[in-house]
Enzyme design. Structure first.
Site, PDB file in Angstrom:
ATOM      1  CG  ASN A  10       6.277  -7.881   1.737  1.00 32.68           C
ATOM      2  OD1 ASN A  10       6.471  -8.448   2.804  1.00 32.68           O
ATOM      3  ND2 ASN A  10       5.780  -6.644   1.646  1.00 32.68           N
ATOM      4  CE  LYS A  12       2.006  -6.895   1.592  1.00 35.44           C
ATOM      5  NZ  LYS A  12       1.094  -5.842   1.217  1.00 35.44           N
ATOM      6  CG  HIS A 100       6.176  -2.409   2.209  1.00 37.50           C
ATOM      7  ND1 HIS A 100       4.874  -2.065   2.508  1.00 37.50           N
ATOM      8  CD2 HIS A 100       6.122  -3.261   1.151  1.00 37.50           C
ATOM      9  CE1 HIS A 100       4.072  -2.705   1.662  1.00 37.50           C
ATOM     10  NE2 HIS A 100       4.805  -3.431   0.830  1.00 37.50           N
ATOM     11  CD  GLU A 102       1.550  -3.276   3.673  1.00 34.54           C
ATOM     12  OE1 GLU A 102       2.228  -4.160   4.225  1.00 34.54           O
ATOM     13  OE2 GLU A 102       0.846  -3.482   2.664  1.00 34.54           O
ATOM     14  CD  GLU A 172       5.786  -2.541  -3.273  1.00 35.57           C
ATOM     15  OE1 GLU A 172       5.592  -3.665  -3.730  1.00 35.57           O
ATOM     16  OE2 GLU A 172       5.673  -2.261  -2.077  1.00 35.57           O
ATOM     17  N   GLY A 178      -2.260  -4.587  -2.846  1.00 32.79           N
ATOM     18  CA  GLY A 178      -3.311  -5.401  -2.235  1.00 32.79           C
ATOM     19  C   GLY A 178      -4.713  -5.033  -2.676  1.00 32.79           C
ATOM     20  CB  SER A 218      -2.482  -5.886  -7.748  1.00 32.94           C
ATOM     21  OG  SER A 218      -3.072  -5.345  -6.577  1.00 32.94           O
TER      22      SER A 218
HETATM   23  C1  PEP Z   1       3.496  -5.386  -1.469  1.00 32.38           C
HETATM   24  O1  PEP Z   1       2.998  -5.380  -0.367  1.00 32.38           O
HETATM   25  O2  PEP Z   1       4.683  -5.101  -1.591  1.00 32.38           O
HETATM   26  C2  PEP Z   1       2.647  -5.736  -2.607  1.00 32.38           C
HETATM   27  C3  PEP Z   1       3.076  -5.404  -3.793  1.00 32.38           C
HETATM   28  O3  PEP Z   1       1.455  -6.375  -2.349  1.00 32.38           O
HETATM   29  P1  PEP Z   1       0.413  -6.986  -3.433  1.00 32.38           P
HETATM   30  O4  PEP Z   1       1.219  -7.758  -4.432  1.00 32.38           O
HETATM   31  O5  PEP Z   1      -0.501  -7.858  -2.618  1.00 32.38           O
HETATM   32  O6  PEP Z   1      -0.287  -5.825  -4.047  1.00 32.38           O
END
Ligand code: PEP
Length: 258
Positions: A10, A12, A100, A102, A172, A178, A218
């Site tokens: 992703n 973003k 997601h 966000e 998630e 992040g 992460s």
């Molecule tokens: C995400 O935004 O779906 C995500 C898992 O981000 P990150 O891997 O940076 O934690």
């Protein structure tokens, strides 16, 4: 049940078109001589780069599929700033990240909207990657299962068993996105087992065994193997580490069964 691993990146709101093309070309190069990966590899660039990225793969016999980060549920109409499933199909887009955290947090996406998007994606033969997850506060208050159950049941509302089987879910935990703070493989496996049980109770147990459920938060090339060693974890949704070919290729290779 042997489920094929999925690694989805992703991106973003990152990457100009030229940077996006370079990234996928580098990625292809790194995966080129690795034989049959036996992993579904997906990149989800911003809308502005979907066309260029899918054109790269059109000519190169891809090991990589392209997904969108979001979509509207309607095919067309007065929805300024939105992108429809027909527009995605037109660009040979095969996946869409739906719900997601966000989008839920900053753009007020509700469980009901997520459900409409899932149904619309399936109707247009786009595989939804449905994101669910709890906040740190919810985890600390022991409300993880309540939150996940509510999101999963709402996502499945009105779907037939065969449709359910096509879904990809991504667990998630919001506190792990992040932040560099990964859920332990055991924590991720426990919640993913719970998601599968929730799908089994809302649909049929057999349907739940087909659904691929990823972990996201992460993920790196260093921790992917320990996550994949868990029986319920079928892959990863990757944010930050998908923005460089080296780290994303490392995650893909680390996710292989053999
Ligand atoms: C995400 O935004 O779906 C995500 C898992 O981000 P990150 O891997 O940076 O934690």
């Amino acid at each position: 049940m042997d489920r094929k691993p999925v690694i989805a990146g992703n991106w973003k709101m990152n990457m100009t078109t030229s940077a996006a093309v370079k990234l996928v070309q580098d990625l292809e190069y790194k995966l080129e001589d690795k034989g049959n990966l036996d992993v579904d590899v997906i990149v989800c660039p911003p809308f502005t780069s979907l066309r260029s990225v899918s054109t790269v793969f059109e000519y190169d016999k891809p090991k990589i599929a392209v997904g969108a980060q979001n979509m509207h549920w309607e095919e067309k109409g007065a929805f300024t700033g939105e992108i429809s499933p027909l527009m995605l199909k037109d660009l040979a887009i095969r996946y869409a990240i739906i719900g997601h955290s966000e989008r839920r947090q900053y753009f007020s996406e509700t469980d009901e909207m997520v459900n409409k998007k899932i149904k619309s994606a399936l109707n247009h033969k786009i595989t939804p990657i449905v994101c669910v997850g709890e906040t740190l506060e919810e985890r600390e208050e022991n409300k993880t299962q309540d939150k996940i159950k509510k999101q999963v049941i709402a996502a499945l509302e009105g779907l037939q068993g065969l449709e359910v089987r096509k879904l990809v879910f991504a667990y998630e935990p919001i506190w792990a996105i992040g932040t560099g703070q990964t859920a332990t493989p055991e924590q991720a496996n426990d919640v993913i087992r719970f998601i599968r049980a929730t799908i089994a109770s809302a649909s049929e147990p057999e349907d739940a065994t087909h659904v691929r459920i990823l972990y996201g938060g992460s993920v790196t090339a260093d921790n992917i193997k320990s996550l994949m060693a868990e029986p319920e974890i079928d892959g990863a949704l990757v944010g930050g580490a998908s923005l460089e070919a080296e780290s994303f290729a490392g995650i893909v290779l680390g996710a292989r069964h053999s």
